[in-house]
Design a protein around this motif. Structure first.
Motif, PDB file in Angstrom:
ATOM      1  N   GLY A 139       0.802  -1.227   0.000  1.00 57.55           N
ATOM      2  CA  GLY A 139       0.000   0.000   0.000  1.00 57.55           C
ATOM      3  C   GLY A 139       0.827   1.265   0.000  1.00 57.55           C
ATOM      4  O   GLY A 139       0.403   2.291  -0.540  1.00 57.55           O
ATOM      5  N   THR A 140       2.024   1.219   0.617  1.00 59.94           N
ATOM      6  CA  THR A 140       2.850   2.423   0.738  1.00 59.94           C
ATOM      7  C   THR A 140       4.081   2.398  -0.160  1.00 59.94           C
ATOM      8  O   THR A 140       4.764   3.420  -0.284  1.00 59.94           O
ATOM      9  CB  THR A 140       3.313   2.612   2.189  1.00 59.94           C
ATOM     10  OG1 THR A 140       4.158   1.512   2.568  1.00 59.94           O
ATOM     11  CG2 THR A 140       2.117   2.688   3.131  1.00 59.94           C
ATOM     12  N   ALA A 141       4.388   1.249  -0.752  1.00 66.49           N
ATOM     13  CA  ALA A 141       5.587   1.083  -1.587  1.00 66.49           C
ATOM     14  C   ALA A 141       6.851   1.345  -0.783  1.00 66.49           C
ATOM     15  O   ALA A 141       7.831   1.861  -1.322  1.00 66.49           O
ATOM     16  CB  ALA A 141       5.519   2.004  -2.815  1.00 66.49           C
ATOM     17  N   ARG A 142       6.832   0.986   0.481  1.00 73.15           N
ATOM     18  CA  ARG A 142       8.015   1.144   1.335  1.00 73.15           C
ATOM     19  C   ARG A 142       8.573  -0.236   1.705  1.00 73.15           C
ATOM     20  O   ARG A 142       7.820  -1.095   2.182  1.00 73.15           O
ATOM     21  CB  ARG A 142       7.659   1.871   2.641  1.00 73.15           C
ATOM     22  CG  ARG A 142       7.254   3.319   2.478  1.00 73.15           C
ATOM     23  CD  ARG A 142       6.756   3.889   3.805  1.00 73.15           C
ATOM     24  NE  ARG A 142       7.760   3.818   4.855  1.00 73.15           N
ATOM     25  CZ  ARG A 142       8.681   4.760   5.099  1.00 73.15           C
ATOM     26  NH1 ARG A 142       8.710   5.853   4.344  1.00 73.15           N
ATOM     27  NH2 ARG A 142       9.560   4.617   6.083  1.00 73.15           N
ATOM     28  N   PRO A 143       9.878  -0.486   1.497  1.00 72.69           N
ATOM     29  CA  PRO A 143      10.474  -1.737   2.002  1.00 72.69           C
ATOM     30  C   PRO A 143      10.307  -1.827   3.507  1.00 72.69           C
ATOM     31  O   PRO A 143      10.524  -0.846   4.243  1.00 72.69           O
ATOM     32  CB  PRO A 143      11.939  -1.602   1.601  1.00 72.69           C
ATOM     33  CG  PRO A 143      11.922  -0.678   0.422  1.00 72.69           C
ATOM     34  CD  PRO A 143      10.819   0.287   0.702  1.00 72.69           C
ATOM     35  N   LYS A 144       9.915  -3.015   3.972  1.00 73.22           N
ATOM     36  CA  LYS A 144       9.597  -3.158   5.405  1.00 73.22           C
ATOM     37  C   LYS A 144      10.847  -3.279   6.273  1.00 73.22           C
ATOM     38  O   LYS A 144      10.943  -2.638   7.325  1.00 73.22           O
ATOM     39  CB  LYS A 144       8.674  -4.365   5.603  1.00 73.22           C
ATOM     40  CG  LYS A 144       7.292  -4.152   5.016  1.00 73.22           C
ATOM     41  CD  LYS A 144       6.416  -5.379   5.152  1.00 73.22           C
ATOM     42  CE  LYS A 144       6.757  -6.448   4.138  1.00 73.22           C
ATOM     43  NZ  LYS A 144       5.793  -7.565   4.114  1.00 73.22           N
ATOM     44  N   HIS A 145      11.784  -4.075   5.862  1.00 70.51           N
ATOM     45  CA  HIS A 145      12.968  -4.300   6.679  1.00 70.51           C
ATOM     46  C   HIS A 145      13.907  -3.095   6.554  1.00 70.51           C
ATOM     47  O   HIS A 145      14.153  -2.594   5.463  1.00 70.51           O
ATOM     48  CB  HIS A 145      13.684  -5.575   6.230  1.00 70.51           C
ATOM     49  CG  HIS A 145      14.642  -6.099   7.235  1.00 70.51           C
ATOM     50  ND1 HIS A 145      15.858  -5.513   7.498  1.00 70.51           N
ATOM     51  CD2 HIS A 145      14.562  -7.184   8.072  1.00 70.51           C
ATOM     52  CE1 HIS A 145      16.490  -6.178   8.435  1.00 70.51           C
ATOM     53  NE2 HIS A 145      15.723  -7.217   8.809  1.00 70.51           N
ATOM     54  N   PRO A 146      14.490  -2.603   7.675  1.00 71.74           N
ATOM     55  CA  PRO A 146      15.391  -1.447   7.622  1.00 71.74           C
ATOM     56  C   PRO A 146      16.557  -1.655   6.661  1.00 71.74           C
ATOM     57  O   PRO A 146      16.936  -0.735   5.925  1.00 71.74           O
ATOM     58  CB  PRO A 146      15.862  -1.298   9.063  1.00 71.74           C
ATOM     59  CG  PRO A 146      14.770  -1.900   9.879  1.00 71.74           C
ATOM     60  CD  PRO A 146      14.242  -3.033   9.053  1.00 71.74           C
ATOM     61  N   ASN A 147      17.123  -2.862   6.657  1.00 75.21           N
ATOM     62  CA  ASN A 147      18.253  -3.117   5.764  1.00 75.21           C
ATOM     63  C   ASN A 147      17.826  -3.092   4.294  1.00 75.21           C
ATOM     64  O   ASN A 147      18.548  -2.577   3.437  1.00 75.21           O
ATOM     65  CB  ASN A 147      18.908  -4.460   6.087  1.00 75.21           C
ATOM     66  CG  ASN A 147      19.579  -4.452   7.458  1.00 75.21           C
ATOM     67  OD1 ASN A 147      19.590  -3.442   8.139  1.00 75.21           O
ATOM     68  ND2 ASN A 147      20.143  -5.597   7.863  1.00 75.21           N
ATOM     69  N   LYS A 148      16.679  -3.662   4.031  1.00 74.65           N
ATOM     70  CA  LYS A 148      16.187  -3.665   2.652  1.00 74.65           C
ATOM     71  C   LYS A 148      15.835  -2.242   2.201  1.00 74.65           C
ATOM     72  O   LYS A 148      16.064  -1.871   1.046  1.00 74.65           O
ATOM     73  CB  LYS A 148      14.975  -4.590   2.522  1.00 74.65           C
ATOM     74  CG  LYS A 148      14.391  -4.687   1.123  1.00 74.65           C
ATOM     75  CD  LYS A 148      15.432  -5.172   0.108  1.00 74.65           C
ATOM     76  CE  LYS A 148      15.762  -6.641   0.321  1.00 74.65           C
ATOM     77  NZ  LYS A 148      16.661  -7.141  -0.763  1.00 74.65           N
ATOM     78  N   PHE A 149      15.288  -1.464   3.100  1.00 74.71           N
ATOM     79  CA  PHE A 149      14.977  -0.055   2.784  1.00 74.71           C
ATOM     80  C   PHE A 149      16.259   0.688   2.409  1.00 74.71           C
ATOM     81  O   PHE A 149      16.324   1.392   1.406  1.00 74.71           O
ATOM     82  CB  PHE A 149      14.295   0.624   3.977  1.00 74.71           C
ATOM     83  CG  PHE A 149      13.779   2.020   3.696  1.00 74.71           C
ATOM     84  CD1 PHE A 149      12.446   2.231   3.403  1.00 74.71           C
ATOM     85  CD2 PHE A 149      14.624   3.126   3.705  1.00 74.71           C
ATOM     86  CE1 PHE A 149      11.960   3.504   3.136  1.00 74.71           C
ATOM     87  CE2 PHE A 149      14.154   4.392   3.436  1.00 74.71           C
ATOM     88  CZ  PHE A 149      12.818   4.590   3.150  1.00 74.71           C
ATOM     89  N   CYS A 150      17.294   0.527   3.225  1.00 76.93           N
ATOM     90  CA  CYS A 150      18.574   1.203   2.981  1.00 76.93           C
ATOM     91  C   CYS A 150      19.188   0.736   1.675  1.00 76.93           C
ATOM     92  O   CYS A 150      19.677   1.540   0.861  1.00 76.93           O
ATOM     93  CB  CYS A 150      19.513   0.944   4.156  1.00 76.93           C
ATOM     94  SG  CYS A 150      21.128   1.718   3.982  1.00 76.93           S
ATOM     95  N   GLU A 151      19.154  -0.570   1.442  1.00 74.15           N
ATOM     96  CA  GLU A 151      19.739  -1.115   0.225  1.00 74.15           C
ATOM     97  C   GLU A 151      19.015  -0.601  -1.008  1.00 74.15           C
ATOM     98  O   GLU A 151      19.644  -0.194  -2.002  1.00 74.15           O
ATOM     99  CB  GLU A 151      19.676  -2.646   0.276  1.00 74.15           C
ATOM    100  CG  GLU A 151      20.278  -3.327  -0.956  1.00 74.15           C
ATOM    101  CD  GLU A 151      20.068  -4.831  -0.941  1.00 74.15           C
ATOM    102  OE1 GLU A 151      20.606  -5.508  -1.840  1.00 74.15           O
ATOM    103  OE2 GLU A 151      19.331  -5.325  -0.039  1.00 74.15           O
TER     104      GLU A 151
END
Length: 1148
Positions: free
Chosen positions: A802-814
């Motif tokens: 729904g938000t198009a945001r990676p959930k895991h902090p590491n995946k978001f950063c990557e």
């Protein structure tokens, strides 16, 4: 008795300036007479070069670019608001009324409104350049990638089905069900991951109904009007209108259409509603106002002005023919009337061309300029033609042209300079519309003068040569050349007959005019002597000061107002919409946004200052006297409320969020089989005891009991011990805070808050990129992102869908580092830069650079009705709101802004701007008048006279209920420029005349009065066609011009001569020379213009081109002082240089 012969030194100094200018103009007239064709061709080529700029013309219609003062704070705040929250919406307002005037809250009415919504909002399509568009294609969205349009408000929301996202007519099987739904005013829904049903209150939609009827239980039972609003996007507003290929909704080809699909859709929508729906509907009538409606209506008015301008031209030409065409085959100058109007036409065309070359935009007000230039130009034409008619007949045509420029050229130069300076100085105003208009007017007045002394003077030369031949006027009586056997044979009069009978011979059934014309004779013999009588002077002084008193009082009663009605014709259907808005939906509330800056350290959205300072700012706004109770919208407070309202301490679904506690939980990948049901993790499921279906299906199996709870001390700070709501509670982890905030804005409770947060550009680009990826495993350059839908494969993916945001902090950063490495521009916008050494990096500044708090302000402090004109309160709201937030937070830099303040800023400064523009214009008039009229005291009298005219006009504005705004200021400045024309001619003639004060006043009226009268009448005729206009701008234009002509003429022809006769200074003429003529008439030395000789005094015929000027000087007929000086009247030597039968003398 003549006055004292000793000259005033100031008058002597001024006379030197005047004589030098007069001499230059005389030389110019002689030059044109000698080089007529080169000057004529040069003027035509110059005009064509200017007119070539018409193709480069630009038009400005945006409100803030025309009527909002330059440098106003609201412009800066609007730019900030637009850059962060979008440029706003194009509002499409529809008002539904029952055709039979009955109650509109019935099932039949609602179903027809639902049909309207489906037919036009959902199904209607237009085509532009081969691309098809419906409303969903052009509607406003919180983000371009959103699937849904922003809701502007619709009564159909009472029957909204949140599961199907459609308006559902099954909710209202009858009228009773409809009224029940309206009174309940709520939408029920169950959020993802929750077992609890929530109700979304939509009782504010009752504001979309007018004239509500309630029963004894306060239940709504009826209404007269329903309002619906759609929001279209402004994304396409930068597309210029040009020729595009397109088709309307019926498939009909359109060759001339805007390239902006939004405006094309609006025009098609409005047309089809008026011509289709309103004719076919049974129960309701739709009144529509699109964002394009006002501009379209104004275009119709301006287009109609072409016809009005042609009518004005016809009236001017007809009047000029009547004045200049003396009903005499030879001395008639009707051809000059056409030449004079043509010179004005060149000035108008050149003005618009020069506007194109200089890129000064057209505005709705500049459309009145042709009428103004027409009035001014024809006025100058009459002054020049009048001087030519008064030129001594013994002079050659060349010398008569020099005489004309020497006498009348100075007068029109004075008026040109005063008008030009008045408008040029007013270009410094802070109102763009006024500045643009004054720039155009400066161009026009200068060009009018240039073409008058070139093109028109050339025509005068040729006309003088015609008279000297003599040849008949080509437009005798307004028809073709008079000659025997021609179509105007009745106009022909034999020269022998004319020689014998002179003016007594009928010409076209009318007698030839007397010397100088009947009007001039009346002014000299009756009007001026009567005006100089002492009782009349006393009456005039009392009358005009009485009118001045009325004007002074009226100036204190004027109010500020500005309305969109000003741009709409009186017969437009939009006026019905305005009436509905004013009478039925006028709440008077002003929506105000407090902009909060989160772009700097200390003010980031997730930091302490945002949590502590935002409530303080909101509290200050609530204290403001105009604050509308219950209207505060604080998005952070609403977010916190959402966290506390969620049942079961806000379970955090692993399908939406990642928390460290989930790292070691085996159920993330666990599957189980119960019967034939394969159980996987699911967003919605919480019950695994469902009976298995007939076949194997995917079924959710993680109960919410296994999820982490948000509302605990582990994840949040500031939660009260009893678990009650706390405004200061917040999520500790930065990424989790933004994860939950983004999720909140996908829920029904938070969807409306999306427009209250402004994300960083990098964040928008990042999430748009993820959203654009296909729902599969994306792999590139060693980077992998799993976007597969969960229920189709039975396991968790990498993103919140729904938000198009990676959930895991590491995946978001990557993912963020991978994306930014592909876009250096966005990478540079991440400030401070990412710490790429960390696997769980997250931008320190957060996702959002700005947020806003929304409030409504009442139209008045008490509970009375909202007035239609409320400028004082609007200014107080604007200034009070700004003062309320000023200094409340250094870290958030709060600024109050409202779109409505684009008008309020005008109200705040309009009086000062009016005074400044008027003062500058009057100063310009004074300076020029003093220089050219040759005496400071006369100049001061003229300035005072103009000031009185201005007060008189303001008094009439008050009587006509005309408000002060940037449009009326334009016409006040115009009043100064035009009113000086009437006074300057009289004052200049007074200073040039000799004799007693009364005699000089009489001479001034005699010499210039007829030209001033003709100028006033021609100016009035130029704009009288505007009296039938249906637009406020042009009706106001006519009224102001009527007042200018009335008071300017009366002050110039009545009040000013009286004042000059009482307190005017001495003459600027050479009085010593006149004193040497003891045999002269009591007037001593008459003004040059009065020294007209008739042929019998010197010879049977006139002395024209063939007469030797040197011979006349030798005979004493022409003085040694030069051409244009009066002859020695005591000399009566016969002239033998010209035979009487060679050039017969025609009466003037």
């Amino acid at each position: 008795m003549p006055e004292a012969r000793k000259r005033d030194p100031i008058a002597r100094c001024g006379a030197v300036v005047e004589h030098k200018i007069s001499a230059w103009l005389e030389q110019w007239g002689l030059f044109v007479a000698r080089r007529t064709w080169p000057v004529f061709i040069g003027s035509i080529l110059f005009a064509l070069a200017l007119i070539g700029g018409v193709s480069r013309l630009t038009t400005e219609t945006e409100t803030e670019n025309l009527w909002t003062p330059r440098g106003a704070q609201v412009k800066t705040d609007k730019a900030t608001y637009d850059a962060n929250f979008g440029t706003g919406f194009r509002s499409e307002a529809i008002y539904f009324k029952p055709k039979d005037g009955s109650n509109i809250l019935t099932r039949d009415h609602f179903l027809e409104i639902l049909e309207f919504d489906t037919k036009y909002r959902r199904d209607m399509k237009i085509k532009v350049e081969g691309t098809e568009y419906d409303f969903a294609s052009v509607c406003a969205k919180a983000r371009p990638s959103d699937a849904f349009c922003l809701a502007g408000g619709s009564p159909l929301e009472f029957i909204y089905n949140i599961e199907t996202h459609r308006f559902d007519s099954s909710f209202i099987p009858n009228d009773a069900a409809l009224l029940s739904t309206i009174n309940r005013a709520s939408i029920d829904f169950t959020p993802d991951g929750s077992k609890e049903t929530f109700s979304l209150d939509i009782s504010n939609r009752h504001d979309l109904m007018s004239n509500l009827v309630r029963d004894g239980n306060n239940q709504i039972t009826g209404a007269s009007t329903l309002k619906m609003t759609w929001f279209a996007s402004r994304v396409n507003d930068t597309v210029n209108d040009e020729t595009c290929k397109g088709a309307d909704s019926t498939g009909k080809e359109i060759t001339r259409i805007s390239c902006n699909p939004t405006t094309v859709w609006e025009d098609e929508f409005e047309m089809r509603v008026n011509e289709e729906f309103n004719k076919e509907s049974k129960f309701v009538f739709a009144h529509v106002q699109t964002a394009s409606s006002i501009g379209n209506e104004l275009s119709k008015v301006i287009g109609g002005d072409v016809i009005s301008l042609n009518v004005g031209l016809f009236l001017i030409v007809l009047y000029a023919i009547l004045v200049l065409g003396k009903f005499h085959p030879v001395l008639s100058r009707s051809s000059l009337a056409f030449a004079g109007v043509a010179s004005v036409g060149l000035a108008i065309g050149g003005t618009f061309g020069l506007g194109g070359w200089t890129q000064v935009p057209q505005t709705p007000v500049t459309s009145t300029l042709p009428f103004i230039l027409l009035g001014i130009g024809v006025d100058d034409m009459f002054v020049l033609a009048g001087a030519l008619g008064r030129a001594p007949r013994h002079l050659s045509p060349e010398e008569r042209i020099g005489y004309m420029m020497k006498t009348a050229g100075t007068s029109i130069l004075i008026t040109t300079m005063t008008d030009m300076l008045a408008f040029a100085l007013s270009t410094t105003t802070s109102f763009p519309a006024l500045s643009y208009f004054c720039t155009w007017a400066t161009f026009g007045i200068l060009l009018d003068f240039i073409f008058q002394i070139t093109f028109f003077v050339c025509a005068c030369v040729w006309d003088e040569q015609r008279v000297a031949i003599p040849a008949r006027d080509c437009y005798c009586c307004g028809f073709c050349c008079a000659k025997k056997g021609g179509c105007c044979d009745f106009c022909f009069v034999d020269e022998e007959v004319m020689e014998k009978k002179g003016c007594g011979v009928p010409c076209c059934c009318l007698t030839c005019q007397k010397d100088g014309g009947y009007l001039r004779g009346f002014l000299k013999d009756y009007y001026a002597p009567t005006l100089m009588k002492l009782p009349v002077k006393i009456f005039v002084i009392i009358l005009f000061f009485g009118i001045l008193g009325m004007g002074a009082y009226g100036s204190t009663q004027l109010t500020e107002n500005f309305s969109l009605r000003f741009f709409v014709p009186s017969d437009s259907p939009l006026n019905t919409v305005f009436d509905i808005q004013d009478n039925e939906f006028r709440t008077g509330a002003t929506s105000v946004s407090v902009l909060l800056d989160h772009s700097k350290e200390g003010g980031y959205l997730h930091q302490q200052n945002s949590r502590t300072d935002a409530p303080k700012i909101a509290a200050e706004m609530e204290k403001f006297a105009y604050f509308e109770r219950g209207s505060l919208v604080d998005p952070l407070r609403n977010f916190t409320t959402y966290l506390f309202e969620t049942a079961d301490s806000f379970p955090m679904s692993p399908h939406h969020f990642w928390v460290p506690a989930y790292a070691n939980m085996d159920w993330l990948a666990r599957t189980a089989t119960i019967g034939t049901v394969t159980v996987y993790p699911s967003t919605l499921a919480s019950d695994t005891t469902l009976p298995p279906p007939a076949s194997t299906v995917v079924q959710g199996g993680i109960t919410s009991g296994e999820w982490e709870r948000m509302r605990t001390a582990t994840y949040m700070e500031g939660i009260p011990a009893d678990g009650s709501f706390s405004r200061g509670a917040y999520i500790k982890d930065t990424k989790l805070f933004y994860d939950v905030l983004a999720h909140f804005m996908t829920t029904p409770q938070g969807a409306g808050m999306r427009s209250y947060f402004a994300p960083h550009e990098w964040y928008v680009g990042f999430t748009d990129w993820i959203e654009s990826l296909p729902e599969e495993v994306y792999t590139k350059d060693g980077f992998t992102l799993d976007k597969r839908r969960e229920l189709s494969r039975g396991m968790l993916n990498d993103v919140h869908n729904g938000t198009a945001r990676p959930k895991h902090p590491n995946k978001f950063c990557e993912a963020l580092k991978f994306f930014l490495n592909t876009n250096e521009t966005l990478k540079a916008m991440v400030q401070p830069p990412l710490d790429e050494s960390k696997a769980d990096c997250y931008p320190a500044s957060g996702d959002y650079k700005m947020s806003r708090i929304g409030v409504d302000m009442r139209c008045r402090i008490d509970d009375g009705p909202c007035p239609l004109s409320n400028s004082t309160a609007e200014v107080e709201i604007m200034q009070g709101s700004r003062n309320a937030v000023q200094g409340t937070s250094d870290s958030l830099n709060p600024r109050a802004y409202s779109f409505a303040w684009l008008f309020a800023e005008q109200y705040a400064v309009v009086r000062n701007e009016a005074l400044s523009s008027i003062f500058q214009a009057i100063i310009a008039v004074g300076v020029v008048t003093i220089i050219f009229i040759s005496h400071w005291w006369t100049g001061l009298i003229v300035v005072v006279n103009i000031a009185m005219v201005l007060f008189d006009i303001i008094g009439v504005m008050w009587l006509w209920d005309v408000s002060i705004n940037s449009i009326s200021i334009v016409y006040l400045v115009l009043a100064i420029g035009l009113a000086v024309d009437y006074s300057a001619h009289i004052a200049h003639a007074f200073m040039s005349a000799t004799g007693t004060h009364d005699e000089r006043a009489v001479k001034a009226i005699t010499e210039m009065g007829a030209d001033v009268a003709h100028g006033a009448m021609s100016t009035f005729l130029a704009v009288v066609v505007m009296s039938a206009s249906k637009s406020y701008i042009f009706i106001l234009f006519f009224r102001q011009f009527f007042a200018i002509c009335l008071f300017g003429f009366s002050h110039g022809m009545i009040f000013l001569p009286v004042v000059l006769s009482l307190i005017g200074p001495g003459s600027s003429s050479d009085e010593e020379d006149s004193a040497k003529q003891p045999d002269a008439a009591p007037d001593a030395k008459p003004a040059i213009a009065d020294a007209q000789m008739t042929a019998p005094t010197f010879a049977p015929g006139p002395v024209n081109t063939m007469g030797s000027i040197q011979g006349l000087q030798a005979e004493g007929v022409i003085g040694e002082r030069g051409i244009g000086e009066p002859p020695n009247l005591s000399v009566a030597t016969p002239i033998t240089a010209v035979k009487a039968d060679e050039r017969p003398e025609y009466p003037v």
